[in-house]
Design an enzyme around this catalytic site. Structure first.
Site, PDB file in Angstrom:
ATOM      1  N   GLY A  98      -4.949  -1.751   5.089  1.00 56.35           N
ATOM      2  CA  GLY A  98      -4.158  -2.895   4.616  1.00 56.35           C
ATOM      3  C   GLY A  98      -4.832  -4.225   4.903  1.00 56.35           C
ATOM      4  O   GLY A  98      -4.922  -5.101   4.034  1.00 56.35           O
ATOM      5  N   ARG A  99      -5.352  -4.379   6.119  1.00 52.33           N
ATOM      6  CA  ARG A  99      -5.938  -5.679   6.490  1.00 52.33           C
ATOM      7  C   ARG A  99      -7.344  -5.860   5.924  1.00 52.33           C
ATOM      8  O   ARG A  99      -7.987  -6.878   6.173  1.00 52.33           O
ATOM      9  CB  ARG A  99      -5.923  -5.840   8.010  1.00 52.33           C
ATOM     10  CG  ARG A  99      -6.520  -4.679   8.781  1.00 52.33           C
ATOM     11  CD  ARG A  99      -6.153  -4.722  10.253  1.00 52.33           C
ATOM     12  NE  ARG A  99      -6.589  -3.554  10.989  1.00 52.33           N
ATOM     13  CZ  ARG A  99      -5.890  -2.429  11.120  1.00 52.33           C
ATOM     14  NH1 ARG A  99      -4.717  -2.312  10.521  1.00 52.33           N
ATOM     15  NH2 ARG A  99      -6.362  -1.412  11.832  1.00 52.33           N
ATOM     16  N   GLU A 129      10.449  -4.730   4.490  1.00 52.47           N
ATOM     17  CA  GLU A 129      10.509  -6.148   4.114  1.00 52.47           C
ATOM     18  C   GLU A 129      10.191  -6.308   2.621  1.00 52.47           C
ATOM     19  O   GLU A 129      10.882  -7.025   1.888  1.00 52.47           O
ATOM     20  CB  GLU A 129       9.488  -6.976   4.913  1.00 52.47           C
ATOM     21  CG  GLU A 129       9.798  -7.122   6.390  1.00 52.47           C
ATOM     22  CD  GLU A 129       9.179  -6.025   7.244  1.00 52.47           C
ATOM     23  OE1 GLU A 129       8.906  -4.920   6.708  1.00 52.47           O
ATOM     24  OE2 GLU A 129       8.981  -6.264   8.444  1.00 52.47           O
ATOM     25  N   HIS A 171      -5.750 -32.981  18.306  1.00 55.55           N
ATOM     26  CA  HIS A 171      -4.663 -33.816  18.834  1.00 55.55           C
ATOM     27  C   HIS A 171      -3.524 -32.966  19.379  1.00 55.55           C
ATOM     28  O   HIS A 171      -2.403 -33.453  19.530  1.00 55.55           O
ATOM     29  CB  HIS A 171      -4.161 -34.752  17.734  1.00 55.55           C
ATOM     30  CG  HIS A 171      -5.246 -35.704  17.301  1.00 55.55           C
ATOM     31  ND1 HIS A 171      -5.470 -36.898  17.932  1.00 55.55           N
ATOM     32  CD2 HIS A 171      -6.202 -35.580  16.356  1.00 55.55           C
ATOM     33  CE1 HIS A 171      -6.510 -37.506  17.364  1.00 55.55           C
ATOM     34  NE2 HIS A 171      -6.975 -36.715  16.405  1.00 55.55           N
ATOM     35  N   LYS A 185       0.832  -1.196   0.000  1.00 53.82           N
ATOM     36  CA  LYS A 185       0.000   0.000   0.000  1.00 53.82           C
ATOM     37  C   LYS A 185       0.876   1.258   0.000  1.00 53.82           C
ATOM     38  O   LYS A 185       0.688   2.160  -0.794  1.00 53.82           O
ATOM     39  CB  LYS A 185      -0.917  -0.035   1.225  1.00 53.82           C
ATOM     40  CG  LYS A 185      -1.813   1.152   1.369  1.00 53.82           C
ATOM     41  CD  LYS A 185      -2.773   0.976   2.533  1.00 53.82           C
ATOM     42  CE  LYS A 185      -3.448   2.296   2.854  1.00 53.82           C
ATOM     43  NZ  LYS A 185      -4.386   2.200   3.960  1.00 53.82           N
ATOM     44  N   GLU A 211      -4.834  -6.519  14.837  1.00 51.85           N
ATOM     45  CA  GLU A 211      -4.299  -5.212  14.447  1.00 51.85           C
ATOM     46  C   GLU A 211      -5.402  -4.153  14.534  1.00 51.85           C
ATOM     47  O   GLU A 211      -5.137  -2.984  14.778  1.00 51.85           O
ATOM     48  CB  GLU A 211      -3.705  -5.257  13.020  1.00 51.85           C
ATOM     49  CG  GLU A 211      -2.736  -4.121  12.750  1.00 51.85           C
ATOM     50  CD  GLU A 211      -1.941  -4.291  11.451  1.00 51.85           C
ATOM     51  OE1 GLU A 211      -0.750  -4.617  11.515  1.00 51.85           O
ATOM     52  OE2 GLU A 211      -2.520  -4.079  10.373  1.00 51.85           O
ATOM     53  N   LYS A 221       9.469  -0.938  14.071  1.00 49.96           N
ATOM     54  CA  LYS A 221      10.044  -0.630  12.754  1.00 49.96           C
ATOM     55  C   LYS A 221      11.168   0.383  12.895  1.00 49.96           C
ATOM     56  O   LYS A 221      12.244   0.249  12.312  1.00 49.96           O
ATOM     57  CB  LYS A 221       8.973  -0.037  11.818  1.00 49.96           C
ATOM     58  CG  LYS A 221       7.907  -1.006  11.351  1.00 49.96           C
ATOM     59  CD  LYS A 221       6.998  -0.276  10.355  1.00 49.96           C
ATOM     60  CE  LYS A 221       5.745  -1.052  10.042  1.00 49.96           C
ATOM     61  NZ  LYS A 221       4.804  -0.299   9.224  1.00 49.96           N
TER      62      LYS A 221
HETATM   63  O1  F6P Z   1       3.154  -2.993   9.763  1.00 50.20           O
HETATM   64  C1  F6P Z   1       1.782  -3.127   9.644  1.00 50.20           C
HETATM   65  C2  F6P Z   1       1.296  -2.762   8.285  1.00 50.20           C
HETATM   66  O2  F6P Z   1       1.237  -1.389   8.161  1.00 50.20           O
HETATM   67  C3  F6P Z   1      -0.038  -3.412   8.006  1.00 50.20           C
HETATM   68  O3  F6P Z   1      -1.097  -2.699   8.490  1.00 50.20           O
HETATM   69  C4  F6P Z   1      -0.015  -3.547   6.538  1.00 50.20           C
HETATM   70  O4  F6P Z   1      -0.975  -4.464   6.098  1.00 50.20           O
HETATM   71  C5  F6P Z   1       1.409  -4.000   6.336  1.00 50.20           C
HETATM   72  O5  F6P Z   1       2.149  -3.260   7.267  1.00 50.20           O
HETATM   73  C6  F6P Z   1       1.965  -3.834   4.953  1.00 50.20           C
HETATM   74  O6  F6P Z   1       1.952  -2.518   4.545  1.00 50.20           O
HETATM   75  P1  F6P Z   1       2.146  -2.114   3.033  1.00 50.20           P
HETATM   76  O7  F6P Z   1       1.031  -2.709   2.251  1.00 50.20           O
HETATM   77  O8  F6P Z   1       2.142  -0.619   3.005  1.00 50.20           O
HETATM   78  O9  F6P Z   1       3.474  -2.663   2.561  1.00 50.20           O
END
Ligand code: F6P
Length: 552
Positions: A275-276, A217, A392, A211, A361, A516
């Site tokens: 995002g979620r 990452e 189990h 987003k 979240e 972060k």
């Molecule tokens: O670190 C949490 C977050 O901001 C989430 O809310 C989001 O889904 C995820 O990181 C990834 O963010 P992006 O889509 O901006 O890479």
């Protein structure tokens, strides 16, 4: 009354009425409730779309449900819901509208943000996604060397990974089995390594899903993926190769261009999609390629069906409202700390992991919308894995442990279509387990029943099940794209209801920021020569040990 001016939840008369009711009710016996009301099973069941929701095995009476609905009314759940659907900026800490519901609205709908109807843009992106997905699926979109795309790798994390990864797994039976679709999220290089090690770069398309397009990452993995691609394609491969093998899903065109992806190959979404809550936006592109645009649309229609239900069904019949309220009953009035989601479908193996982000979240907050500390419990720990595996492993604790763990049992009357007959036959056993677990959790086994089986007296306490472990059973005919959309929308709105009652902002996520920032500060300290000054003594000792092992 607006959220900021709202009375503290625990000072509301409706809250106090529930506390009093709980005390009067004492320990609820499900055996007794069912014996007293032979119609309880049919009375405490609702249908929404293809979902049959049995909530009869909850520790509630008509009075409990009435008082919970009163609380929802007093807390302004319906007003906040309507404000969300209208596009008001209910995510106050970020000043944003919350409009995942617009992603599945019909083309004729009008939903305005800052005076602009957002629906045409939603449908324009969907059309662009459809066109692209069709071209990849048909082989019309080829890679740099002219070879057909056979592998799709989605690179993203959090909401830019969990949704499409979960749905791809859930709808595997509907996917084009000639395409390999994988998901890379972890900054651990092992994730990308394992995802691409057996793939031919000339046949691989990377979908970079972010987003913000600033998530460390994702940008790190995307950069490594670009290196892997260019190395694999060999001399001469450059930006024009990247253009054939990389597309972006983002709200940030500037950063996409900066990374080197042509913005013509960018599929847009907007800051009013959390995002979620984003996997039915452009973030679902990998899923659309896998299952095809028509199935994707069926899934969106499933979402929409539950949106409409949530928006219009009266409180007594409103399933997301009910599920939210049941969670409040246990979390706020019975000290339940967690909520188990237990799908009896192997295809839903990532379902609970997806819900963890959606729920935790969203509702893992401890100040209200005005920034005041809350005096009440908020979001639960959400956990679970598919049955029967969990039976189990950890079900022992749910059955006989000291903690109250409300659970959702989710199952499907029919297995997916393409199982071979002997595997179809196993479905009865799978579902027998689901039904049996609900039964055992609710009704248990009394000491008298255990003793009557001839069990030695000293073992009777060990073999006794107290029961009264509450469950909701969600049963659908089959796991189809539409049913998946219905299920996800159900949980989205359940989470909404709870956040509205707790008076928290369910749509921000400031709690992920500190880690972060600190990671950026710690990283240089791991490399040779960099100073460890400013780190606390514990972290500094850990860093020193790490450096020693790495010979730095
Ligand atoms: O670190 C949490 C977050 O901001 C989430 O809310 C989001 O889904 C995820 O990181 C990834 O963010 P992006 O889509 O901006 O890479």
């Amino acid at each position: 009354m607006n959220a900021e001016g709202r009375t503290g939840l625990d000072r509301m008369p409706e809250w106090n009425a529930l506390t009093k009711h709980r005390d009067e009710l004492g320990e609820v016996q499900l055996r007794r409730l069912f014996a007293e009301d032979p119609r309880r099973a049919e009375k405490y069941a609702l249908t929404v779309g293809d979902l049959y929701v049995d909530y009869s095995k909850h520790l509630v009476t008509d009075e409990t449900l009435r008082l919970l609905r009163d609380l929802a009314a007093a807390a302004g759940v319906a007003e906040l819901r309507d404000a969300m659907f209208r596009g008001e900026k209910i995510n106050t800490t970020e000043g944003r509208a919350v409009l995942h519901t617009a992603l599945r609205a019909p083309a004729s709908a009008v939903i305005e943000v800052d005076g602009e109807n957002v629906v045409p843009a939603v449908h324009a992106v969907l059309a662009k996604m459809r066109d692209f997905a069709d071209r990849v699926r048909s082989g019309a979109w080829t890679g740099h060397t002219g070879k057909r795309i056979r592998n799709v790798v989605n690179v993203g994390i959090g909401g830019s990974d969990l949704g499409p990864a979960m749905a791809h797994e859930a709808l595997r039976a509907w996917t084009d089995r000639d395409l390999t679709v994988r998901f890379v999220s972890n900054v651990d290089g092992a994730d990308l390594h394992e995802a691409v090690r057996d793939l031919d770069p000339a046949e691989t398309l990377f979908i970079i899903a972010s987003k913000t397009f600033t998530t460390i990452e994702t940008i790190t993995n995307a950069t490594s993926a670009r290196g892997w691609l260019l190395d694999g394609l060999g001399a001469g491969a450059g930006n024009e190769a990247v253009a054939k093998h990389f597309v972006a899903l983002s709200t940030n065109a500037e950063k996409v261009a900066e990374f080197g992806i042509d913005t013509a190959n960018m599929f847009e979404f907007w800051d009013w999609v959390g995002g979620r809550y984003s996997y039915d936006s452009a973030i679902g592109l990998s899923l659309m390629i896998a299952i095809g645009p028509d199935r994707f649309q069926e899934m969106l229609d499933g979402f929409r069906l539950v949106d409409e239900h949530f928006r219009t069904a009266p409180p007594e019949k409103n399933v997301p409202l009910l599920m939210g309220l049941l969670g409040i009953w246990y979390g706020n009035f019975h000290d339940a700390q967690s909520h188990a989601v237990l799908p009896y479908s192997h295809y839903l193996s990532k379902f609970t992991a997806y819900l963890q982000q959606l729920d935790m979240e969203s509702n893992g907050k401890s100040v209200d919308r005005a920034g005041r500390p809350v005096n009440w419990q908020t979001g639960p720990v959400v956990w679970g894995t598919p049955g029967t595996n969990g039976q189990h492993a950890y079900y022992q604790l749910i059955h006989q442990g000291t903690k109250l763990i409300p659970a959702d049992l989710i199952g499907f009357a029919r297995p997916v279509d393409d199982l071979e007959p002997r595997l179809v036959a196993q479905h009865d056993l799978l579902m027998a387990n689901l039904f049996a677990q609900g039964q055992a959790l609710a009704f248990g086994k009394t000491p008298e029943e255990v003793a009557a089986e001839g069990v030695a007296p000293e073992l009777v306490p060990h073999k006794t099940f107290r029961g009264n472990r509450p469950t909701t059973t969600i049963l659908a005919d089959a796991l189809t794209p539409s049913v998946l959309g219905q299920l996800i929308a159900l949980y989205e709105h359940k989470v909404f209801v709870q956040g509205a009652i707790w008076n928290i902002d369910s749509f921000d996520q400031w709690g992920v920021e500190l880690g972060k920032v600190l990671a950026k500060r710690v990283e240089p300290a791991l490399t040779e020569g960099a100073s460890v000054e400013g780190l606390d003594p514990s972290t500094s000792a850990l860093v020193a040990r790490y450096r020693a092992v790495r010979g730095r």
